[in-house]
Scaffold this motif. Structure first.
Motif, PDB file in Angstrom:
ATOM      1  N   ILE A   2      97.436  28.597  37.816  1.00 28.83           N
ATOM      2  CA  ILE A   2      98.709  29.212  38.192  1.00 28.83           C
ATOM      3  C   ILE A   2      98.404  30.582  38.777  1.00 28.83           C
ATOM      4  O   ILE A   2      97.646  31.359  38.203  1.00 28.83           O
ATOM      5  CB  ILE A   2      99.639  29.322  36.972  1.00 28.83           C
ATOM      6  CG1 ILE A   2     100.007  27.918  36.488  1.00 28.83           C
ATOM      7  CG2 ILE A   2     100.877  30.134  37.317  1.00 28.83           C
ATOM      8  CD1 ILE A   2     100.772  27.889  35.186  1.00 28.83           C
ATOM      9  N   ASP A   6     103.432  32.061  42.772  1.00 33.37           N
ATOM     10  CA  ASP A   6     103.801  30.650  42.662  1.00 33.37           C
ATOM     11  C   ASP A   6     105.261  30.528  42.269  1.00 33.37           C
ATOM     12  O   ASP A   6     105.772  31.304  41.457  1.00 33.37           O
ATOM     13  CB  ASP A   6     102.942  29.924  41.621  1.00 33.37           C
ATOM     14  CG  ASP A   6     101.567  29.557  42.119  1.00 33.37           C
ATOM     15  OD1 ASP A   6     101.296  29.704  43.329  1.00 33.37           O
ATOM     16  OD2 ASP A   6     100.752  29.098  41.295  1.00 33.37           O
ATOM     17  N   LEU A   8     107.606  28.015  40.354  1.00 30.22           N
ATOM     18  CA  LEU A   8     107.422  26.946  39.373  1.00 30.22           C
ATOM     19  C   LEU A   8     108.769  26.494  38.813  1.00 30.22           C
ATOM     20  O   LEU A   8     109.734  27.258  38.820  1.00 30.22           O
ATOM     21  CB  LEU A   8     106.566  27.455  38.206  1.00 30.22           C
ATOM     22  CG  LEU A   8     105.236  28.114  38.524  1.00 30.22           C
ATOM     23  CD1 LEU A   8     104.631  28.717  37.256  1.00 30.22           C
ATOM     24  CD2 LEU A   8     104.280  27.138  39.166  1.00 30.22           C
ATOM     25  N   LYS A  84     101.924  28.714  29.514  1.00 36.63           N
ATOM     26  CA  LYS A  84     101.624  27.895  30.702  1.00 36.63           C
ATOM     27  C   LYS A  84     101.862  26.405  30.457  1.00 36.63           C
ATOM     28  O   LYS A  84     102.174  25.667  31.383  1.00 36.63           O
ATOM     29  CB  LYS A  84     100.165  28.097  31.135  1.00 36.63           C
ATOM     30  CG  LYS A  84      99.894  29.426  31.768  1.00 36.63           C
ATOM     31  CD  LYS A  84      98.467  29.453  32.278  1.00 36.63           C
ATOM     32  CE  LYS A  84      97.758  30.653  31.752  1.00 36.63           C
ATOM     33  NZ  LYS A  84      96.381  30.722  32.187  1.00 36.63           N
ATOM     34  N   VAL A  87     105.095  24.796  31.852  1.00 40.61           N
ATOM     35  CA  VAL A  87     105.349  24.620  33.287  1.00 40.61           C
ATOM     36  C   VAL A  87     105.504  23.139  33.592  1.00 40.61           C
ATOM     37  O   VAL A  87     104.654  22.324  33.224  1.00 40.61           O
ATOM     38  CB  VAL A  87     104.209  25.236  34.130  1.00 40.61           C
ATOM     39  CG1 VAL A  87     104.374  24.884  35.605  1.00 40.61           C
ATOM     40  CG2 VAL A  87     104.163  26.746  33.933  1.00 40.61           C
ATOM     41  N   LYS A  89     106.268  21.881  36.919  1.00 42.98           N
ATOM     42  CA  LYS A  89     105.512  21.665  38.158  1.00 42.98           C
ATOM     43  C   LYS A  89     105.639  22.867  39.075  1.00 42.98           C
ATOM     44  O   LYS A  89     106.545  23.683  38.936  1.00 42.98           O
ATOM     45  CB  LYS A  89     105.970  20.403  38.877  1.00 42.98           C
ATOM     46  CG  LYS A  89     107.356  20.468  39.474  1.00 42.98           C
ATOM     47  CD  LYS A  89     107.669  19.162  40.204  1.00 42.98           C
ATOM     48  CE  LYS A  89     109.049  19.207  40.839  1.00 42.98           C
ATOM     49  NZ  LYS A  89     109.337  18.003  41.600  1.00 42.98           N
ATOM     50  N   LYS A  90     104.710  22.945  40.007  1.00 42.62           N
ATOM     51  CA  LYS A  90     104.753  23.959  41.062  1.00 42.62           C
ATOM     52  C   LYS A  90     105.597  23.399  42.197  1.00 42.62           C
ATOM     53  O   LYS A  90     105.425  22.243  42.596  1.00 42.62           O
ATOM     54  CB  LYS A  90     103.334  24.275  41.548  1.00 42.62           C
ATOM     55  CG  LYS A  90     103.299  25.289  42.670  1.00 42.62           C
ATOM     56  CD  LYS A  90     101.877  25.593  43.106  1.00 42.62           C
ATOM     57  CE  LYS A  90     101.873  26.500  44.321  1.00 42.62           C
ATOM     58  NZ  LYS A  90     100.509  26.822  44.766  1.00 42.62           N
ATOM     59  N   LYS A  93     105.296  28.540  46.979  1.00 44.64           N
ATOM     60  CA  LYS A  93     104.655  29.851  46.849  1.00 44.64           C
ATOM     61  C   LYS A  93     105.395  30.820  47.767  1.00 44.64           C
ATOM     62  O   LYS A  93     105.608  30.531  48.946  1.00 44.64           O
ATOM     63  CB  LYS A  93     103.183  29.779  47.227  1.00 44.64           C
ATOM     64  CG  LYS A  93     102.412  31.039  46.916  1.00 44.64           C
ATOM     65  CD  LYS A  93     100.923  30.830  47.141  1.00 44.64           C
ATOM     66  CE  LYS A  93     100.118  31.917  46.491  1.00 44.64           C
ATOM     67  NZ  LYS A  93      99.571  31.525  45.207  1.00 44.64           N
TER      68      LYS A  93
END
Length: 116
Positions: A2, A6, A8, A84, A87, A89-90, A93
């Motif tokens: 990460i 980012d 997220l 973390k 999370v 998903k990403k 950015k």
């Protein structure tokens, strides 16, 4: 891994701690912190556009990766330290120019001012 900037999807708690809602966030903690910590520091993102001095408008042109379907705003005052592992998903950015705007607002929130 990460990284700072980012975008997220995470379970973000309500301010009264009565529950949470899956919502986007932007990672504001730097990459060194992110590598060495089990947590990240994020700012909330919402489609409830608010034009106060602590919000930054975010649109599709502000991303260097991913897509936004709606106009959003980063609520810089909505900071959260998050494990973390939470999370989901990403999703993108944020570009450096927009991220610098976020940091200016964050600096204005935490900066020590003269005698107040």
């Amino acid at each position: 891994m990460i990284s700072q900037r980012d975008l997220l999807l995470v379970p973000f708690p309500f301010s009264d701690q009565s529950g949470n809602k899956v919502r986007p966030v932007v990672v504001v903690s730097n990459d060194k912190f992110n590598r060495h910590s089990e947590d990240i520091i994020v700012a909330g993102v919402t489609s409830n556009i608010s034009k106060n001095k602590y919000s930054i408008i975010l649109n599709k042109n502000d991303l260097e990766e991913g897509k936004l379907t709606d106009l959003c705003c980063v609520k810089v005052e909505n900071l959260l330290k998050l494990d973390k592992a939470l999370v989901i998903k990403k999703i993108g950015k944020i570009n450096m120019s927009k991220f610098k705007s976020i940091l200016v607002v964050l600096d204005n929130i935490i900066k020590i001012r003269g005698s107040q």
